[in-house]
Scaffold this active site. Structure first.
Site, PDB file in Angstrom:
ATOM      1  N   CYS A   1       0.823  -1.234   0.000  1.00  0.00           N
ATOM      2  CA  CYS A   1       0.000   0.000   0.000  1.00  0.00           C
ATOM      3  C   CYS A   1       0.846   1.269   0.000  1.00  0.00           C
ATOM      4  CB  CYS A   1      -0.931   0.015   1.204  1.00  0.00           C
ATOM      5  SG  CYS A   1      -1.993  -1.416   1.248  1.00  0.00           S
TER       6      CYS A   1
ATOM      7  N   ASN B   1     -10.235  -0.639  -0.120  1.00  0.00           N
ATOM      8  CA  ASN B   1      -8.780  -0.488  -0.094  1.00  0.00           C
ATOM      9  C   ASN B   1      -8.220  -0.990  -1.432  1.00  0.00           C
ATOM     10  OD1 ASN B   1      -6.019  -0.815   0.286  1.00  0.00           O
ATOM     11  ND2 ASN B   1      -6.198  -1.761   2.299  1.00  0.00           N
TER      12      ASN B   1
ATOM     13  N   HIS C   1      -3.650   6.820   2.710  1.00  0.00           N
ATOM     14  CA  HIS C   1      -4.021   5.560   2.069  1.00  0.00           C
ATOM     15  C   HIS C   1      -5.403   5.154   2.583  1.00  0.00           C
ATOM     16  CE1 HIS C   1      -4.253   1.499   0.858  1.00  0.00           C
ATOM     17  NE2 HIS C   1      -3.962   0.987   2.041  1.00  0.00           N
TER      18      HIS C   1
END
Ligand code: ACO
Length: 307
Positions: A111, A264, A234
């Site tokens: 990520c 996500n 994020h």
């Protein structure tokens, strides 16, 4: 002259998978997913592969930067779901774009991949190595999610975001990237298997580590938290973003979130959010923007940039 984001583009697959759809697949509920994560729906790539998603996002970024694929000197592509074991997805993208004067490679930092890539691109540009760099974050997480495991399958989505970085008026004021490989088992996927995650541990680590990294970049650049126009974290969990904002003393209105729509999307989450924030008029030239991410590795970091 600093490093400027001169072009942006993103792509999300048209297929929407809602929490109500997931209720039919695993023992979960819209209420559980919404209150624990903030996610209402996510996009799923059925027919699109990662190269195609990266390609569409990149074309838009190149077009909006008003350059041609041949003007790109380096292609950096952050992903944890590459198309092939090798060559890199960046090389596949290079061929599809006809970016014949560039060289290309992937970044593996889960990520955090996009902000790792931004730091790298900034170093290349400031050293005079390149004038135009294409940086892409792309994921097809639906391929490595166990659709029987309710603790992970509700969290992830697919998509791509891309930026062109060039010499210009913008500037990366400060960045701090970190990793701790001894913690790899908290979040990983084996070579041929599904995402494994110890969510509770990760949640606490995410808030603490991103807070530390954000404080570092603020202090290093001599910028007060009040001067930050927008924070784009994020997009992993709305509760992580809310806790982070509260600890840093950033009002919620200054924290960009689109997690309700996409879940996500790992390396793609920050560039997709950048594009949407810009399109919504929340990101203007000269604004001070703080980016922060945390993911498998464990990797994490923060960056303060003048847009
Ligand atoms: N629906 C219903 N119940 C569920 C679900 C679900 N989808 N998933 C788990 N549960 C249950 C659990 O089984 C557990 O039940 P039990 O109490 O009977 O054992 C209960 O809900 C609580 O589960 P927890 O895991 O404790 O729930 P928590 O509040 O911690 O939320 C979550 C889980 C959302 C995953 C959270 O821990 C989180 O967001 N963690 C961080 C994730 C993250 O930051 N990832 C970033 C990096 S991702 C990357 O790098 C690819």
């Amino acid at each position: 002259m600093g490093t400027t984001i001169t072009g942006m583009g993103y792509y999300v697959p048209p297929k929407v998978l809602t929490n109500f759809d997931l209720e039919k697949i695993v023992d979960t509920s819209d209420e559980w997913i919404t209150t624990r994560t903030g996610i209402k729906e996510r996009r799923i790539a059925n027919d699109e592969n990662v190269t195609q998603m990266a390609y569409i996002a990149s074309l838009e970024a190149i077009r909006s930067a008003r350059i041609q694929p041949e003007d790109i000197e380096i292609i950096l592509l952050a992903t944890l779901t590459p198309e092939l074991r090798f060559p890199s997805t960046a090389c596949l993208l290079q061929a599809k774009l006809g970016a014949t004067k560039s060289y290309a490679f992937d970044i593996s930092a889960a990520c955090s991949g996009f902000i790792y890539g931004l730091e790298l691109a900034d170093a290349y540009i400031r050293s005079g190595k390149a004038k135009n760099i294409l940086l892409v974050g792309v994921e097809k997480l639906s391929e490595i999610v166990d659709w029987q495991d309710r603790s992970t399958c509700v969290l992830f989505g697919d998509g791509a975001g891309a930026v062109v970085l060039s010499e210009g008026e913008g500037e990366i004021l400060s960045s701090k990237m970190l990793s701790d490989g001894s913690l790899w088992e908290i979040l990983y996927a084996p070579k041929c298997g599904y995402i494994s995650m110890r969510g509770k541990e990760l949640f606490k680590m995410a808030v603490r580590s991103m807070e530390d990294a954000c404080r570092y970049v603020l202090e290093a650049s001599g910028v007060s938290v009040e001067e930050v126009s927008l924070m784009i974290p994020h997009q992993a969990n709305i509760r992580i973003m809310d806790s982070l904002a509260e600890k840093l003393g950033i009002p919620k209105e200054k924290v960009y979130s689109n997690i309700h729509k996409y879940g996500n999307t790992s390396a793609a989450s920050i560039p997709i959010a950048l594009c949407e924030a810009h399109a919504e008029g929340k990101l203007k030239r000269g604004d001070l923007v703080m980016l922060t991410a945390m993911g498998g590795g464990l990797t994490w970091g923060a960056m303060l940039l003048k847009f």
